[in-house]
Design an enzyme around this catalytic site. Structure first.
Site, PDB file in Angstrom:
ATOM      1  N   GLN A 215      40.464  90.951   7.531  1.00 42.64           N
ATOM      2  CA  GLN A 215      39.820  92.116   6.926  1.00 42.64           C
ATOM      3  C   GLN A 215      40.660  93.371   7.138  1.00 42.64           C
ATOM      4  O   GLN A 215      41.282  93.540   8.186  1.00 42.64           O
ATOM      5  CB  GLN A 215      38.435  92.302   7.537  1.00 42.64           C
ATOM      6  CG  GLN A 215      37.422  92.786   6.527  1.00 42.64           C
ATOM      7  CD  GLN A 215      35.994  92.512   6.965  1.00 42.64           C
ATOM      8  OE1 GLN A 215      35.717  91.488   7.561  1.00 42.64           O
ATOM      9  NE2 GLN A 215      35.101  93.423   6.671  1.00 42.64           N
TER      10      GLN A 215
ATOM     11  N   LEU B 258      39.089  86.292   9.984  1.00 43.26           N
ATOM     12  CA  LEU B 258      38.624  85.481   8.851  1.00 43.26           C
ATOM     13  C   LEU B 258      39.754  84.636   8.256  1.00 43.26           C
ATOM     14  O   LEU B 258      39.505  83.588   7.645  1.00 43.26           O
ATOM     15  CB  LEU B 258      38.007  86.365   7.764  1.00 43.26           C
ATOM     16  CG  LEU B 258      38.961  87.055   6.776  1.00 43.26           C
ATOM     17  CD1 LEU B 258      39.266  86.189   5.568  1.00 43.26           C
ATOM     18  CD2 LEU B 258      38.414  88.376   6.332  1.00 43.26           C
TER      19      LEU B 258
ATOM     20  N   HIS C 179      34.190  90.920  17.054  1.00 41.41           N
ATOM     21  CA  HIS C 179      34.890  90.271  18.172  1.00 41.41           C
ATOM     22  C   HIS C 179      34.513  90.857  19.537  1.00 41.41           C
ATOM     23  O   HIS C 179      35.384  91.182  20.343  1.00 41.41           O
ATOM     24  CB  HIS C 179      36.413  90.316  17.966  1.00 41.41           C
ATOM     25  CG  HIS C 179      36.838  89.617  16.708  1.00 41.41           C
ATOM     26  ND1 HIS C 179      36.721  88.252  16.555  1.00 41.41           N
ATOM     27  CD2 HIS C 179      37.336  90.090  15.542  1.00 41.41           C
ATOM     28  CE1 HIS C 179      37.139  87.917  15.333  1.00 41.41           C
ATOM     29  NE2 HIS C 179      37.503  89.011  14.713  1.00 41.41           N
TER      30      HIS C 179
END
Length: 314
Positions: free
Chosen positions: A10, A96, A204
């Protein structure tokens, strides 16, 4: 001379990404159609025409970035004769991007990966009310020092190292007040730059546990095969091929640190001299050059990039 294929996360999204690939290559076009069908909506329209704020929503950005990465890879396979199982020693992805890497290595289908990332994006967004969490980037600091800053700032709240990106760049994540304190602590300690990031959730870190639970449930319902190429997992910074280990790493990754610096160092140490960043943007290429400065790094996300690789291989 080994090669690794890496896939962006991202922040690499941009309106218009992948459109040139879809127009130039039928195999790339098919990937966008596959992702649209899997999600039951025309995500490709948002990718190519915006608006940017809709594309940037976590639930859209994550499957959109996957789509561009896999479209670029399919074009690379068709045009330049690239075959991952033969040509790559490892695959890896930033956050991702790990799902893109697994789909590239045929561990996940593209449709399953797209649906998982839609679940992941929504779950990460929902895990923490807007305004409660935050992230900050520290520049000119190594991981141990960043962890010490986070620990000092936490004061009983959540504040942790989210991304160890390499080149002296560490991203912190946690409760907004604690992350803001960490920025002040970092400045007081003479860290070169410390700044809050414009993100919608604290990725995270432990605050993401509800999203990790959602991913454990979602992953239990899909088929995960051994990848054709070992995955260097974010949370382990070492290669794995066992489907159970892959699922565990994907779940842990939601709350764990993205150990990008160590992952790249591992691959370079294992003989990788060439890295291909496949997908939108050039963020990973920049990071890799700072970690493995003797490696050759190429970003592949446009028809021109495909043509360049094709010419180099012929």
């Amino acid at each position: 001379m080994a090669t690794a294929f890496v896939f962006p996360g991202q922040g690499s999204q941009a309106v218009g990404m992948g459109k040139g690939l879809a127009e130039a290559f039928a195999p790339a076009r098919e990937v966008f159609e596959e992702v649209d069908a899997a999600l039951g909506e025309k995500l490709s329209e948002t990718m190519w025409n915006g608006p940017a704020e809709t594309l940037t929503l976590t639930e859209n950005a994550q499957p959109a970035l996957l789509a561009v990465s896999l479209a670029a890879l399919r074009a690379l396979e068709a045009e330049a004769g690239v075959e991952l199982g033969r040509d790559a020693a490892y695959v890896a992805g930033h956050s991702l991007g790990e799902y893109s890497a697994l789909a590239a290595a045929q561990s996940l289908t593209i449709a399953d990966a797209a649906r998982l990332l839609r679940v992941r994006g929504r779950a990460m967004q929902k895990a923490v009310p807007v305004g409660v969490g935050a992230m900050a980037a520290l520049i000119g600091v190594e991981l141990d020092d960043a962890k010490a800053i986070a620990a000092e700032a936490a004061a009983g709240a959540v504040c942790a190292a989210a991304n160890d990106n390499g080149g002296g760049q560490v991203v912190l994540s946690g409760e907004k007040s604690a992350v803001e304190r960490a920025v002040e602590v970092a400045k007081a300690r003479g860290v070169k730059r410390a700044m809050m990031l414009p993100v919608s959730a604290p990725f995270h870190c432990a605050l993401m546990q509800p999203a990790a639970d959602a991913m454990a449930q979602a992953l239990s319902k899909v088929s995960v095969k051994p990848p054709t190429v070992p995955l260097v997992a974010n949370v382990l910074a070492k290669p794995i091929t066992d489907p159970t280990a892959i699922v565990n790493a994907l779940v842990q990754q939601v709350t764990g640190t993205v150990r990008w610096r160590e992952s790249i160092s591992f691959m370079a140490g294992a003989g990788v001299t060439t890295f291909y960043e496949v997908g939108s943007g050039k963020v990973l290429a920049g990071l890799i050059k700072r970690i493995a400065d003797t490696a050759t790094v190429s970003s592949i996300g446009t028809p021109e990039d495909i043509a360049r690789i094709k010419a180099a291989r012929n």
